[in-house]
Design a protein around this motif. Structure first.
Motif, mmCIF file in Angstrom:
data_model
loop_
_atom_site.group_PDB
_atom_site.id
_atom_site.type_symbol
_atom_site.label_atom_id
_atom_site.label_comp_id
_atom_site.label_asym_id
_atom_site.label_seq_id
_atom_site.Cartn_x
_atom_site.Cartn_y
_atom_site.Cartn_z
ATOM 1 N N PRO A 58 0.799 -1.177 0.286
ATOM 2 C CA PRO A 58 -0.640 -0.068 0.422
ATOM 3 C C PRO A 58 0.737 1.938 -0.173
ATOM 4 N N LEU A 59 0.513 1.922 -0.451
ATOM 5 C CA LEU A 59 1.403 3.471 -0.905
ATOM 6 C C LEU A 59 0.752 4.596 0.348
ATOM 7 N N GLU A 60 1.730 5.451 1.033
ATOM 8 C CA GLU A 60 1.350 6.311 2.520
ATOM 9 C C GLU A 60 -0.088 6.442 2.309
ATOM 10 N N HIS A 61 -0.179 7.253 1.486
ATOM 11 C CA HIS A 61 -1.569 7.574 1.980
ATOM 12 C C HIS A 61 -3.098 7.000 2.163
ATOM 13 N N GLN A 62 -2.421 5.829 1.413
ATOM 14 C CA GLN A 62 -3.508 4.425 1.637
ATOM 15 C C GLN A 62 -3.475 4.273 3.055
ATOM 16 N N LEU A 63 -2.433 3.950 3.502
ATOM 17 C CA LEU A 63 -2.560 3.203 5.092
ATOM 18 C C LEU A 63 -2.833 4.229 5.779
ATOM 19 N N ALA A 91 -10.553 0.764 0.896
ATOM 20 C CA ALA A 91 -11.528 0.310 1.638
ATOM 21 C C ALA A 91 -10.694 -1.355 1.704
ATOM 22 N N GLY A 92 -10.355 -2.426 1.294
ATOM 23 C CA GLY A 92 -9.630 -3.370 1.282
ATOM 24 C C GLY A 92 -8.406 -3.268 2.335
ATOM 25 N N LEU A 93 -8.458 -2.614 2.835
ATOM 26 C CA LEU A 93 -7.202 -2.412 4.354
ATOM 27 C C LEU A 93 -8.448 -2.351 4.941
#
Length: 510
Positions: A58-63, A91-93
């Motif tokens: 995952p990218l930083e902004h997604q985390l 959403a998956g995270l």
């Protein structure tokens, strides 16, 4: 094959009861203890799920989005990142995190039909979540995570089967489809129990501020008060409001939005321009004749009918002819019928389409892949024929195509054709990073449809600057559309935040 019952467990139990064998084994106990210890989640802050996701980085902004939604928003949020930043990953995270923590056992995902398989595949391969695509006889009671289309979910008997389940989490993709509180799908989602709920949309405000009110009311009823309170407190009308700073603060309590420039990723640029076009004298004459029809027959006096005809005349004579011919059948007098017949004859005598000529000029100069967006299938067919006569290969893309045909058209466009001619359905659910030229041949009333169109190419994986050409014919309804688009963009930016350029790099004086 012979199957026999094993008596080992009974023999072992007897020996332990008689004291012949010990009840425990320190080695096994120690191993079990360490496994349990490793699986313990000792604190609520921070994400546990990424360490289980070997197929995903995952990218930083997604985390950060996942952490924010779980730690600050209690699992109820609008994920409103700009198109192409990975809202599905976010959403998956969040879903995976709640599954790992044991806070979610069953989840329901609602998405457009064209995105069902994409959701199932991503959940399987990136998140190791065994999601099931809903079909007619799918036993919902045995499915922990199910994905189905909004259109299916709202209908009987499916809605009753869904209501009978006890879902811990609801995820809704393309949630802007819930903007109208009077629709069946809105009422359906409103009736669902929502312990945790995610609404995914890059465009939470499309036409007016009340659409955002409706979305937030689904998520957290009463957060913005009731309709009358909201309207009064913010002096809200469709395209204007007061106290926007306070409203933005309330919105940010339930919405997470990342812009491309906030992600730390180096993005290619958007080169956006409005391309003015002049009608020929003959086209202008027909346009004026169409306007005059409202004074000749009550069939054409309705605002919607006249607006439709004006927009179609700015697109193609083919689209205009089909509507005129249909409306002519409702004319009640010979005089009315003759007037319409005269206009249709003048229309079909036109031998130049100024807008199509401009599109051809852009395509020829680009010498590269180009997407053309039109609102009318008749214009779509005309443009394909017109480009073919000029030696330019093209493929069509519209909402009538099933998934296999959509994928095949995408393949043909990537490998063989120079131009893809799409209706509005091409603005969602298809990723075309290998293309970097977009012609908005027909302008929509909704600025977020422009953002969706551009987002098909200006997204993660795009390696070139993206060139956007917005075509508008002077002294026609398209200038009115431009003015309204700017008003709607202003409302969006007051409430949601800044928007990437979709019309031009600066607000032009129309």
């Amino acid at each position: 094959m012979i199957i026999e019952k094993s008596s080992e467990w009974a023999d072992g139990l007897t020996k332990r009861l008689e004291g012949i064998e010990p009840w425990d084994n320190w080695t096994f106990y120690n191993m079990s203890y360490h496994i349990a210890q490793n699986n313990l989640i000792t604190e609520f802050t921070g994400l546990q799920s990424p360490k289980y996701l070997t197929n995903l980085k995952p990218l930083e902004h997604q985390l950060k989005v996942a952490e924010t939604v779980i730690e600050r928003m209690n699992g109820k949020a609008i994920l409103a990142d700009e198109v192409g930043l990975g809202k599905t990953i976010e959403a998956g995270l969040i879903l995976k995190e709640y599954l790992v923590r044991g806070l979610v056992k069953k989840a329901l995902i609602l998405a457009p039909a064209s995105l069902i398989n994409q959701w199932v595949e991503e959940l399987h391969y990136k998140f190791y979540i065994p999601a099931v695509a809903y079909k007619k006889n799918t036993p919902l009671e045995h499915c922990e995570v199910v994905v189905l289309s909004m259109d299916t979910a709202k209908k009987s008997p499916h809605r009753e089967l869904i209501f009978a389940q006890d879902y811990d989490m609801i995820i809704i993709d393309e949630a802007h489809k819930l903007k109208n509180h009077k629709t069946k799908i809105y009422e359906f989602v409103q009736s669902l129990k929502k312990k945790f709920c995610l609404l995914l949309t890059a465009t939470p405000v499309q036409n007016d501020v009340f659409e955002l009110f409706n979305l937030i009311s689904l998520l957290k009823p009463g957060h913005l008060g009731n309709y009358e309170t909201f309207q009064s407190a913010f002096s809200a009308s469709k395209h204007d409001l007061e106290h926007d700073d306070y409203l933005k603060e309330l919105v940010n309590q339930v919405m997470v939005r990342n812009r491309r420039q906030d992600t730390g990723i180096e993005w290619t640029n958007r080169q956006v321009n409005i391309i003015p076009i002049q009608f020929t004298a003959e086209e202008k004459e027909v346009y004026e004749l169409i306007l005059d029809l409202k004074n000749i027959s009550p069939v054409f006096s309705g605002a919607f009918s006249m607006i439709t005809l004006q927009k179609e005349m700015c697109s193609s004579k083919e689209a205009t002819f089909l509507t005129l011919n249909k409306m002519r059948q409702n004319c009640t007098s010979l005089e009315e019928n003759n007037s319409v017949e005269y206009v249709m004859q003048k229309l079909m005598a036109l031998d130049i389409n100024s807008k199509a000529e401009k599109a051809l000029e852009i395509v020829s100069k680009a010498q590269d892949k180009v997407i053309i967006f039109t609102e009318y299938k008749a214009s779509q067919a005309y443009l394909q024929w017109f480009l073919h006569t000029k030696g330019i290969t093209s493929v069509l893309f519209n909402g009538k195509f099933n998934k296999n045909k959509r994928d095949y058209m995408k393949h043909l466009f990537k490998e063989h054709a120079q131009v893809l001619i799409a209706t509005e359905s091409g603005g969602e659910g298809i990723n075309l990073q290998f293309c970097h030229h977009v012609i908005n041949y027909d302008l929509p009333w909704n600025p977020m449809k422009l953002e969706q169109r551009i987002g098909r190419v200006h997204r993660l994986g795009q390696e070139h600057d993206v060139h956007i050409y917005n075509l508008a014919i002077d002294n026609t309804i398209e200038i009115d559309i431009l003015q309204l688009l700017y008003k709607k963009i202003d409302v969006f930016e007051k409430v949601v935040g800044d928007l990437d350029d979709i019309l031009s790099a600066f607000k032009q004086t129309i």
